[in-house]
Scaffold this motif. Structure first.
Motif, PDB file in Angstrom:
ATOM      1  N   HIS A   1      35.798  51.033  75.509  1.00 53.38           N
ATOM      2  CA  HIS A   1      37.237  50.762  75.728  1.00 53.38           C
ATOM      3  C   HIS A   1      37.309  48.992  75.283  1.00 53.38           C
ATOM      4  O   HIS A   1      38.453  49.045  74.253  1.00 53.38           O
ATOM      5  N   ALA A   2      36.426  48.523  75.531  1.00 52.17           N
ATOM      6  CA  ALA A   2      36.605  46.748  75.459  1.00 52.17           C
ATOM      7  C   ALA A   2      36.312  46.196  74.162  1.00 52.17           C
ATOM      8  O   ALA A   2      36.851  45.233  73.744  1.00 52.17           O
TER       9      ALA A   2
ATOM     10  N   GLY B   1      35.729  45.215  88.172  1.00 57.47           N
ATOM     11  CA  GLY B   1      35.687  46.674  87.708  1.00 57.47           C
ATOM     12  C   GLY B   1      36.465  47.472  88.741  1.00 57.47           C
ATOM     13  O   GLY B   1      36.196  48.593  88.590  1.00 57.47           O
TER      14      GLY B   1
ATOM     15  N   THR C   1      28.145  43.639  83.602  1.00 56.30           N
ATOM     16  CA  THR C   1      29.450  44.127  83.469  1.00 56.30           C
ATOM     17  C   THR C   1      29.868  45.278  82.245  1.00 56.30           C
ATOM     18  O   THR C   1      30.646  45.796  82.677  1.00 56.30           O
ATOM     19  N   ARG C   2      28.747  45.510  81.559  1.00 52.69           N
ATOM     20  CA  ARG C   2      29.024  46.407  80.441  1.00 52.69           C
ATOM     21  C   ARG C   2      28.615  47.726  81.160  1.00 52.69           C
ATOM     22  O   ARG C   2      29.329  48.774  80.664  1.00 52.69           O
TER      23      ARG C   2
ATOM     24  N   HIS D   1      32.926  51.236  79.684  1.00 55.92           N
ATOM     25  CA  HIS D   1      33.450  50.100  79.391  1.00 55.92           C
ATOM     26  C   HIS D   1      33.379  49.402  78.105  1.00 55.92           C
ATOM     27  O   HIS D   1      34.572  49.180  77.277  1.00 55.92           O
TER      28      HIS D   1
ATOM     29  N   HIS E   1      42.260  44.041  78.358  1.00 54.54           N
ATOM     30  CA  HIS E   1      40.789  43.757  78.421  1.00 54.54           C
ATOM     31  C   HIS E   1      39.818  44.301  77.084  1.00 54.54           C
ATOM     32  O   HIS E   1      38.814  44.574  77.505  1.00 54.54           O
ATOM     33  N   ARG E   2      40.429  44.286  76.211  1.00 52.99           N
ATOM     34  CA  ARG E   2      39.718  45.192  75.169  1.00 52.99           C
ATOM     35  C   ARG E   2      40.284  44.250  73.681  1.00 52.99           C
ATOM     36  O   ARG E   2      41.186  43.255  73.666  1.00 52.99           O
TER      37      ARG E   2
ATOM     38  N   GLN F   1      30.303  48.700  83.783  1.00 54.31           N
ATOM     39  CA  GLN F   1      31.731  49.026  84.624  1.00 54.31           C
ATOM     40  C   GLN F   1      32.292  50.245  84.221  1.00 54.31           C
ATOM     41  O   GLN F   1      31.912  50.904  83.088  1.00 54.31           O
ATOM     42  N   TYR F   2      33.013  50.993  85.107  1.00 51.43           N
ATOM     43  CA  TYR F   2      33.540  52.207  85.032  1.00 51.43           C
ATOM     44  C   TYR F   2      32.723  53.299  84.483  1.00 51.43           C
ATOM     45  O   TYR F   2      32.707  53.920  83.367  1.00 51.43           O
TER      46      TYR F   2
END
Length: 459
Positions: A436-437, A175, A425-426, A433, A369-370, A428-429
């Protein structure tokens, strides 16, 4: 470089969190607190995969701790279904009584070409989508409670290829955009790329997936060191034979930080195009990396070899893969901007080659990463970006070739440890995320016509 819209959204999220923090003061618990505290929160619903006869749904369950923070909470996993054109109440089609906080339901035996109403729940509580636009916008299965299966292309199933990328073997924090920012996430044992890669290799060999080949479009390692390059090569070779079962190309993380090209010594030299023939199917791997920087390019020598290879047999069914996306749409739509993907000159030259090669049907890339099915600048080739293995949404795409067409279906890695890391990790950002992903359902699940009648089935 950050997309200004993402930056603004992050500031809004941060401001909302700060505002919430300012009103949360210590006080006596109201009489209703125990009910709120004990209530199971069933959220993050995603209809990840819909094939001709299968639907895969995931979600998570939480309870609030004494400070009001959501913590993972174990519950059962249930999916109810009914045909959308029927007045019958949905009936249970999937039930797993094992208790978990990270739910994965694969409902099989559906009818091709039919719409279904569904309800996912845990311990009787209905799952709802998370606070993300990608699953809450109008028309999504998560918002409507309806999905539709699509018939497979005509003809026999010939080959199944797993498309993966961005393993980042050896990475210890997920991340990050620049050094230390935003705050990254760590796995409990620090080995999440290894956890995700091991789970990937197991997943694609499951009978329900039965991948014949694995294509990895770059960023196999975190920094291209000798230890990382040798480690991931050994793991892939334990799974299958290079050039027969698994195929790779270099990503920008595989360049390395010193003078010696460790990744090249283990796999293939810098700037080298690879070409493999598999029973009438051609796989071409491109090295789109620069010696410095995150963006991509293709040098003149590699382009010349590509032109010669394609011109020698332009009608052969061909899958091309390279790390960097290769369309103007990808350049303008990714948060890093045009400098993050393949440069304009290389993109133009590549697409000019494709316009005279009717056998090319798909260009697979990673890096962003998407999940994104990108609009071509011209021609009929599909440009597919596949999300990262190493973090949310944590999976790979299965490319199935039939005699008269192909399907693409994104699959989340199903192992319990992988699902737990994917759920973590969902966030992240600053929680942005998923938007975006994950990509839309058509980005992740679609079909297209193509003539594969000359490809021999493996089984």
């Amino acid at each position: 470089m950050l997309d200004p819209r993402l930056h603004t959204a992050w500031l809004v999220n941060a401001a909302s969190g700060a505002a919430a923090a300012t009103v949360r003061a210590p006080m006596a618990r109201p009489s209703s607190w125990r009910g709120v505290h004990d209530r199971l929160v069933v959220t993050d619903l995603e209809v990840v995969t819909v094939t001709h006869d299968t639907a895969i749904l995931t979600w998570s369950t939480h309870r609030r701790d004494r400070a009001g923070r959501l913590r993972p909470a174990a519950a059962d996993t249930e999916v109810l279904l009914a045909p959308a054109d029927s007045s019958a109440a949905p009936a249970t089609r999937y039930l797993d009584g094992r208790r978990t906080a990270h739910h994965y339901a694969e409902v099989r035996g559906l009818e091709p070409g039919r719409r279904y109403r569904f309800r996912a729940r845990s311990d009787g509580e209905t799952a709802v989508p998370g606070r993300t636009w990608v699953t809450r916008r109008p028309g999504t299965p998560e918002a409507t409670g309806v999905f539709r299966t699509a018939p497979p292309p005509p003809g026999r199933l010939l080959r199944t290829i797993a498309l993966a990328n961005d393993l980042h073997w050896g990475e210890d924090r997920s991340g990050l955009i620049v050094a230390g920012l935003p705050p990254g996430l760590r796995h409990d044992d620090g080995l999440y790329p290894q956890v995700m890669t091991e789970a990937l290799l197991h997943d694609i060999r499951r009978p329900e997936r039965a991948a014949d080949h694995l294509v990895v479009a770059g960023d196999l390692t975190d920094c291209g060191s000798a230890e990382q390059s040798e480690g991931i090569r050994a793991r892939l070779d334990a799974w299958g034979s290079a050039g027969v079962d698994h195929f790779v190309c270099r990503g920008n993380h595989d360049i390395g930080r010193g003078e010696h090209d460790h990744w090249g010594a283990v796999f293939q030299p810098f700037g080298q195009l690879t070409c493999h023939e598999l029973g009438g199917l051609r796989l071409i791997g491109l090295d789109t990396t620069r010696r410095r920087g995150a963006g991509g390019t293709i040098d003149a020598d590699q382009l010349a070899r590509l032109r010669a290879t394609l011109a020698a047999d332009p009608d052969r069914p061909t899958l091309v893969f390279g790390h960097h996306p290769a369309t103007r749409y990808a350049a303008l739509s990714n948060p890093g901007g045009p400098g993050f993907v393949l440069d304009h000159a290389s993109t133009s030259a590549l697409q000019a080659c494709y316009r005279t090669t009717p056998g090319i049907f798909l260009h697979h890339s990673g890096h962003t990463h998407r999940n994104r099915r990108t609009r071509p600048d011209s021609g009929d080739v599909e440009y597919l970006e596949v999300a990262a293995v190493k973090e949310y949404p944590g999976g790979y795409a299965l490319l199935r070739l039939y005699e008269h067409g192909y399907t693409v279906h994104f699959h989340r890695i199903a192992a319990a440890a992988a699902l737990a890391w994917t759920s973590k990790t969902r966030k992240q950002y600053f929680g942005l995320h998923p938007d975006h992903a994950l990509g839309s359902l058509p980005d992740r699940n679609h079909r297209a016509p193509h003539d594969f009648s000359g490809v021999t089935p493996l089984r």
